[in-house]
Design a protein around this motif. Sequence first.
Motif, PDB file in Angstrom:
ATOM      1  N   ASN A  39       0.805  -1.219   0.000  1.00 44.45           N
ATOM      2  CA  ASN A  39       0.000   0.000   0.000  1.00 44.45           C
ATOM      3  C   ASN A  39       0.843   1.276   0.000  1.00 44.45           C
ATOM      4  OD1 ASN A  39      -2.414  -1.334  -0.141  1.00 44.45           O
ATOM      5  ND2 ASN A  39      -3.063  -0.905   1.954  1.00 44.45           N
ATOM      6  N   GLU A  74       0.834   6.758   0.194  1.00 42.20           N
ATOM      7  CA  GLU A  74       0.221   5.582   0.821  1.00 42.20           C
ATOM      8  C   GLU A  74      -1.249   5.533   0.421  1.00 42.20           C
ATOM      9  OE1 GLU A  74      -0.049   3.313   5.164  1.00 42.20           O
ATOM     10  OE2 GLU A  74       1.063   5.192   4.935  1.00 42.20           O
ATOM     11  N   LYS A  75      -1.726   4.368   0.045  1.00 39.53           N
ATOM     12  CA  LYS A  75      -3.121   4.219  -0.377  1.00 39.53           C
ATOM     13  C   LYS A  75      -3.891   3.307   0.573  1.00 39.53           C
ATOM     14  CE  LYS A  75      -2.859   0.118  -3.340  1.00 39.53           C
ATOM     15  NZ  LYS A  75      -3.792  -0.665  -2.506  1.00 39.53           N
ATOM     16  N   ASP A 116      -6.852   0.158   1.151  1.00 38.57           N
ATOM     17  CA  ASP A 116      -7.091  -1.141   0.526  1.00 38.57           C
ATOM     18  C   ASP A 116      -8.087  -1.063  -0.623  1.00 38.57           C
ATOM     19  OD1 ASP A 116      -5.339  -2.383   2.259  1.00 38.57           O
ATOM     20  OD2 ASP A 116      -6.907  -2.880   3.728  1.00 38.57           O
TER      21      ASP A 116
END
Length: 292
Positions: free
Chosen positions: A69, A145-146, A148
Amino acid sequence: MAKISAAQVKELRDKTGVGMMDAKKALVETEGDMEKAVDVLREKGVAKAEKKSGRVAAEGMTAVAIKGNKAAIVEVNCETDSVASTDKFKALVAELADKIATEEPKSVDDALALKTANGTVKDDIIETTQVTGEKISLRRFHVVEKGDDQNFGSYLHNGGQIGVLVVLDGADEATAKDVAMHVAAINPEYVNRSQVPAETLAHEKDVLVKEALNEGKPEKIVEKMVEGRLNKWLSEISLDDQEFVKDSDQTVSHFVESKGGKVNTFIRFEVGEGIEKKADNFVDEVMGQIKD
């Protein structure tokens, strides 16, 4: 054998720009004599990294590393495209992207201090500078950052001359990559028009009003003309509103929506953008080679 302190090693590295192990070996060889150690490094050609430090490094490549992520996009510069195409340089850039994506440093200085098998990232860059004979520098990076439910998309154009990292809410990786390719080609400034700063919008409107009046248009229709031109300008700089490069019958936002998603953000690096490149004429080039 003289005992070599960490402070001595640091001082020699600061003087010559060499790696930690090279500095320590030179000090051991000269029994801690700083000036002799400098001479040893110069004689071996190891200290040449310092000589390159004033040169303009406007070539290089970008890279994107995705680690779960987290993802990082980086730009590493060198002086010529011939060095940028070497396996040594490419390996360095890939290693830096992976390291930065994993450890998320906050600044370039923090990134240079990250530990590697050879010491630090800075040591690795110095070593590559010594091998290639060119100034090499980590210019910039961005870590994302991502969640889910989001997807990364990346694209490198022309061997990394342009690098793009995209985050979509929903959709899938294939869609995100298509959007990254579009960003590489069209170079939008914002995701959507709501991100355009108010002062930027006001300035553009003011320019368009003056432009219309200077064209001799009646004041009563100027407002409508300006509104149309402003909308056109916004659609040109906003990713969502741009005609999708792979299908001009739909906008980028419509394409992404058709895949069940929405554009969240993008980062686009183009090698050397904003760096003033030195343009030598033939005489200067020859004289430069003679002096070297």
